[in-house]
Write a protein that holds these residues in place. Structure first.
Motif, PDB file in Angstrom:
ATOM      1  N   LYS A  96      -9.545 -33.189  -3.571  1.00  0.00           N
ATOM      2  CA  LYS A  96      -9.488 -33.759  -4.915  1.00  0.00           C
ATOM      3  C   LYS A  96     -10.186 -35.117  -4.953  1.00  0.00           C
ATOM      4  N   TYR A  97      -9.991 -35.889  -3.891  1.00  0.00           N
ATOM      5  CA  TYR A  97     -10.623 -37.208  -3.802  1.00  0.00           C
ATOM      6  C   TYR A  97     -12.151 -37.082  -3.804  1.00  0.00           C
ATOM      7  N   LEU A  98     -12.679 -36.173  -2.998  1.00  0.00           N
ATOM      8  CA  LEU A  98     -14.132 -36.014  -2.914  1.00  0.00           C
ATOM      9  C   LEU A  98     -14.706 -35.375  -4.178  1.00  0.00           C
ATOM     10  N   MET A  99     -13.900 -34.590  -4.886  1.00  0.00           N
ATOM     11  CA  MET A  99     -14.349 -34.038  -6.162  1.00  0.00           C
ATOM     12  C   MET A  99     -14.522 -35.160  -7.184  1.00  0.00           C
ATOM     13  N   LYS A 100     -13.549 -36.085  -7.188  1.00  0.00           N
ATOM     14  CA  LYS A 100     -13.664 -37.254  -8.062  1.00  0.00           C
ATOM     15  C   LYS A 100     -14.867 -38.109  -7.648  1.00  0.00           C
ATOM     16  N   ALA A 101     -15.122 -38.169  -6.346  1.00  0.00           N
ATOM     17  CA  ALA A 101     -16.265 -38.939  -5.852  1.00  0.00           C
ATOM     18  C   ALA A 101     -17.575 -38.378  -6.390  1.00  0.00           C
ATOM     19  N   LYS A 102     -17.665 -37.055  -6.495  1.00  0.00           N
ATOM     20  CA  LYS A 102     -18.860 -36.427  -7.058  1.00  0.00           C
ATOM     21  C   LYS A 102     -19.068 -36.861  -8.508  1.00  0.00           C
ATOM     22  N   GLY A 124     -22.700 -49.662  -5.287  1.00  0.00           N
ATOM     23  CA  GLY A 124     -22.702 -49.892  -3.842  1.00  0.00           C
ATOM     24  C   GLY A 124     -21.303 -49.974  -3.270  1.00  0.00           C
ATOM     25  N   HIS A 125     -20.409 -50.683  -3.972  1.00  0.00           N
ATOM     26  CA  HIS A 125     -19.014 -50.795  -3.522  1.00  0.00           C
ATOM     27  C   HIS A 125     -18.342 -49.426  -3.474  1.00  0.00           C
ATOM     28  N   PHE A 126     -18.556 -48.645  -4.535  1.00  0.00           N
ATOM     29  CA  PHE A 126     -17.958 -47.310  -4.603  1.00  0.00           C
ATOM     30  C   PHE A 126     -18.406 -46.446  -3.428  1.00  0.00           C
ATOM     31  N   LEU A 127     -19.704 -46.404  -3.177  1.00  0.00           N
ATOM     32  CA  LEU A 127     -20.244 -45.573  -2.093  1.00  0.00           C
ATOM     33  C   LEU A 127     -19.703 -46.004  -0.729  1.00  0.00           C
ATOM     34  N   TYR A 128     -19.585 -47.312  -0.542  1.00  0.00           N
ATOM     35  CA  TYR A 128     -19.073 -47.815   0.740  1.00  0.00           C
ATOM     36  C   TYR A 128     -17.603 -47.422   0.924  1.00  0.00           C
ATOM     37  N   THR A 129     -16.839 -47.443  -0.174  1.00  0.00           N
ATOM     38  CA  THR A 129     -15.426 -47.057  -0.110  1.00  0.00           C
ATOM     39  C   THR A 129     -15.278 -45.587   0.269  1.00  0.00           C
ATOM     40  N   VAL A 130     -16.113 -44.729  -0.323  1.00  0.00           N
ATOM     41  CA  VAL A 130     -16.050 -43.299   0.002  1.00  0.00           C
ATOM     42  C   VAL A 130     -16.476 -43.074   1.452  1.00  0.00           C
ATOM     43  N   HIS A 131     -17.504 -43.796   1.898  1.00  0.00           N
ATOM     44  CA  HIS A 131     -17.913 -43.724   3.305  1.00  0.00           C
ATOM     45  C   HIS A 131     -16.732 -44.067   4.224  1.00  0.00           C
ATOM     46  N   SER A 132     -16.018 -45.133   3.894  1.00  0.00           N
ATOM     47  CA  SER A 132     -14.890 -45.567   4.728  1.00  0.00           C
ATOM     48  C   SER A 132     -13.790 -44.512   4.750  1.00  0.00           C
ATOM     49  N   PHE A 133     -13.554 -43.880   3.600  1.00  0.00           N
ATOM     50  CA  PHE A 133     -12.539 -42.820   3.526  1.00  0.00           C
ATOM     51  C   PHE A 133     -12.904 -41.662   4.460  1.00  0.00           C
ATOM     52  N   CYS A 134     -14.160 -41.212   4.381  1.00  0.00           N
ATOM     53  CA  CYS A 134     -14.605 -40.096   5.216  1.00  0.00           C
ATOM     54  C   CYS A 134     -14.561 -40.473   6.692  1.00  0.00           C
ATOM     55  N   SER A 135     -14.975 -41.684   6.999  1.00  0.00           N
ATOM     56  CA  SER A 135     -14.982 -42.147   8.382  1.00  0.00           C
ATOM     57  C   SER A 135     -13.565 -42.187   8.960  1.00  0.00           C
ATOM     58  N   ARG A 136     -12.614 -42.710   8.161  1.00  0.00           N
ATOM     59  CA  ARG A 136     -11.223 -42.796   8.609  1.00  0.00           C
ATOM     60  C   ARG A 136     -10.620 -41.406   8.788  1.00  0.00           C
ATOM     61  N   LEU A 137     -10.967 -40.512   7.879  1.00  0.00           N
ATOM     62  CA  LEU A 137     -10.449 -39.140   7.945  1.00  0.00           C
ATOM     63  C   LEU A 137     -10.948 -38.436   9.210  1.00  0.00           C
ATOM     64  N   LEU A 138     -12.217 -38.627   9.532  1.00  0.00           N
ATOM     65  CA  LEU A 138     -12.794 -37.989  10.718  1.00  0.00           C
ATOM     66  C   LEU A 138     -12.162 -38.525  11.997  1.00  0.00           C
ATOM     67  N   SER A 179     -13.949 -44.284 -10.184  1.00  0.00           N
ATOM     68  CA  SER A 179     -13.878 -44.957  -8.882  1.00  0.00           C
ATOM     69  C   SER A 179     -12.623 -45.811  -8.766  1.00  0.00           C
ATOM     70  N   THR A 180     -12.190 -46.423  -9.874  1.00  0.00           N
ATOM     71  CA  THR A 180     -10.960 -47.215  -9.842  1.00  0.00           C
ATOM     72  C   THR A 180      -9.740 -46.315  -9.652  1.00  0.00           C
ATOM     73  N   GLN A 181      -9.756 -45.159 -10.297  1.00  0.00           N
ATOM     74  CA  GLN A 181      -8.671 -44.192 -10.098  1.00  0.00           C
ATOM     75  C   GLN A 181      -8.601 -43.763  -8.638  1.00  0.00           C
ATOM     76  N   MET A 182      -9.744 -43.539  -8.028  1.00  0.00           N
ATOM     77  CA  MET A 182      -9.792 -43.165  -6.609  1.00  0.00           C
ATOM     78  C   MET A 182      -9.244 -44.286  -5.731  1.00  0.00           C
ATOM     79  N   GLU A 183      -9.593 -45.509  -6.074  1.00  0.00           N
ATOM     80  CA  GLU A 183      -9.091 -46.658  -5.317  1.00  0.00           C
ATOM     81  C   GLU A 183      -7.574 -46.773  -5.438  1.00  0.00           C
ATOM     82  N   THR A 184      -7.060 -46.469  -6.631  1.00  0.00           N
ATOM     83  CA  THR A 184      -5.607 -46.485  -6.854  1.00  0.00           C
ATOM     84  C   THR A 184      -4.923 -45.438  -5.980  1.00  0.00           C
ATOM     85  N   TRP A 185      -5.528 -44.262  -5.896  1.00  0.00           N
ATOM     86  CA  TRP A 185      -4.969 -43.212  -5.034  1.00  0.00           C
ATOM     87  C   TRP A 185      -4.892 -43.694  -3.587  1.00  0.00           C
ATOM     88  N   LEU A 186      -5.958 -44.326  -3.123  1.00  0.00           N
ATOM     89  CA  LEU A 186      -5.982 -44.805  -1.741  1.00  0.00           C
ATOM     90  C   LEU A 186      -4.886 -45.839  -1.492  1.00  0.00           C
TER      91      LEU A 186
END
Length: 365
Positions: free
Chosen positions: A214-220, A244-258, A196-203
């Motif tokens: 790749k981001y969502l694969m790491k999320a899995k 909880g923080h991780f899940l909220y971050t992924v939610h925000s990523f998907c929401s922004r992408l949409l 999750s920290t690696q994903m945050e670094t990517w963002l």
């Protein structure tokens, strides 16, 4: 003596006895002489690592050639260099092994017998984490005498190193350890947080030029790891909070992408991101509710700080994003401000108490 036979004899004689009670009072006195023995035999530690001087000044170069390390002797080196206390994912960096020891332990990993080598199970572990297989892969034969935790100790070093380059190594070695110890909480939590920290670094570094697949694969991977961690330790508040923080971050990523790229997304991708967005938000809410409940009931097995203000704030944001009725999310925001005020009041009271105590001590002297 030829081929270091005398030095090998000294190492084989003393290292196994260092943790015996009769040797406890002289253990530290023996450490430097044994480090000299190991340096003469195997050239460890190297004089330089990545251009930085590594060898301690008290080690002398008595010989120009060293001998090859074997699997049998490497177990003695592991016993000598492993930390006295097993570091956890929340312990201090000082409790972890240093870079010199990481270099040595990586060499030892290459000597592990093939039927005990978890490197052959990495693809299977990756498949489990991605949800493509149900069972956790395991090696055929577990190496004994505690040396099987060598992969965990390497992962722990990289996890605590906290650099952009260290996360991938931490992820790799946590996965290797889990092929040997599938119920090791520290590895599941460390793997989840490293990913999750690696994903945050990517963002932070690459957004919006980020590979969403790749981001969502790491999320899995991170999500499955967190799920395993809370399954093993359902009363660990820190893990629930991080989850909880991780899940909220992924939610925000998907929401922004949409919102920003909906026109360029295929219908299949649009459905995937929409589903992910809603699932992550629901699960994030469950995590913060669980963390608060565990804390309030006093059942937490860790020693978490009072972060009820944070839970209320995140629950307010989640309720707002889910377009709940205003009284619902306003209630959480009200609780958040109240908790923040209480914490500030307690901190001020403690500060005044400390200052009064110092004044009393000064007056007494």
């Amino acid at each position: 003596m030829k081929n270091g036979k005398l030095l090998l004899f000294i190492m084989e004689l003393l290292v196994p006895k260092l943790n015996f009670p009769p040797f406890s009072h002289i253990k530290e006195k023996l450490r430097q002489p044994l480090e000299q023995v190991i340096f003469c035999l195997y050239g460890h530690p190297s004089k330089f690592i990545s251009g930085i001087r590594s060898k301690p000044r008290y080690l002398d170069e008595h010989v120009k050639t060293t001998i090859a390390l074997t699997w049998e002797k490497s177990q003695l080196l592991f016993e000598f260099y492993k930390p006295g206390n097993f570091p956890s994912f929340v312990s201090r960096k000082n409790d972890s092994i240093n870079l010199d020891t990481v270099v040595l332990f990586k060499k030892i990993c290459h000597l592990v017998p093939s039927d005990s080598d978890p490197f052959y199970k990495l693809e299977d572990m990756n498949a489990f984490l991605l949800g493509n297989r149900e069972d956790i892969p395991r090696v055929e034969k577990i190496i004994g005498n505690g040396i099987s935790y060598i992969y965990y100790l390497i992962a722990d070093h990289y996890f605590k190193a906290s650099s952009n380059q260290s996360w991938e190594n931490a992820i790799k070695y946590y996965m290797l350890d889990l092929c040997l110890h599938p119920e090791e909480l520290n590895s599941w939590a460390g793997l989840a947080m490293s990913t999750s920290t690696q994903m945050e670094t990517w963002l932070n570094n690459f957004y919006p030029d980020i590979n969403e697949e790749k981001y969502l694969m790491k999320a899995k991977i991170s999500r499955r790891s967190y799920q395993q961690a809370v399954k093993l330790s359902p009363l660990h508040v820190t893990i629930w909070t991080e989850f909880g923080h991780f899940l909220y971050t992924v939610h925000s990523f998907c929401s922004r992408l949409l919102k920003q790229e909906s026109d360029s997304l295929s219908m299949e991708k649009f459905k995937t991101f929409e589903t992910q967005k809603e699932e992550m938000l629901d699960e994030s809410r469950d995590c913060f509710l669980t963390a608060e409940l565990v804390y309030l009931t006093g059942q937490a097995i860790d020693e978490p700080q009072d972060e009820r203000w944070l839970y209320q704030y995140m629950l307010a944001k989640i309720a707002e994003k889910k377009k709940e009725e205003p009284p619902n999310f306003l209630k959480y925001y009200s609780n958040w401000t109240h908790k923040k005020y209480q914490i500030a009041k307690q901190q001020n009271a403690r500060t005044l108490t400390v200052k009064a105590s110092v004044r009393d001590e000064d007056a007494a002297t």
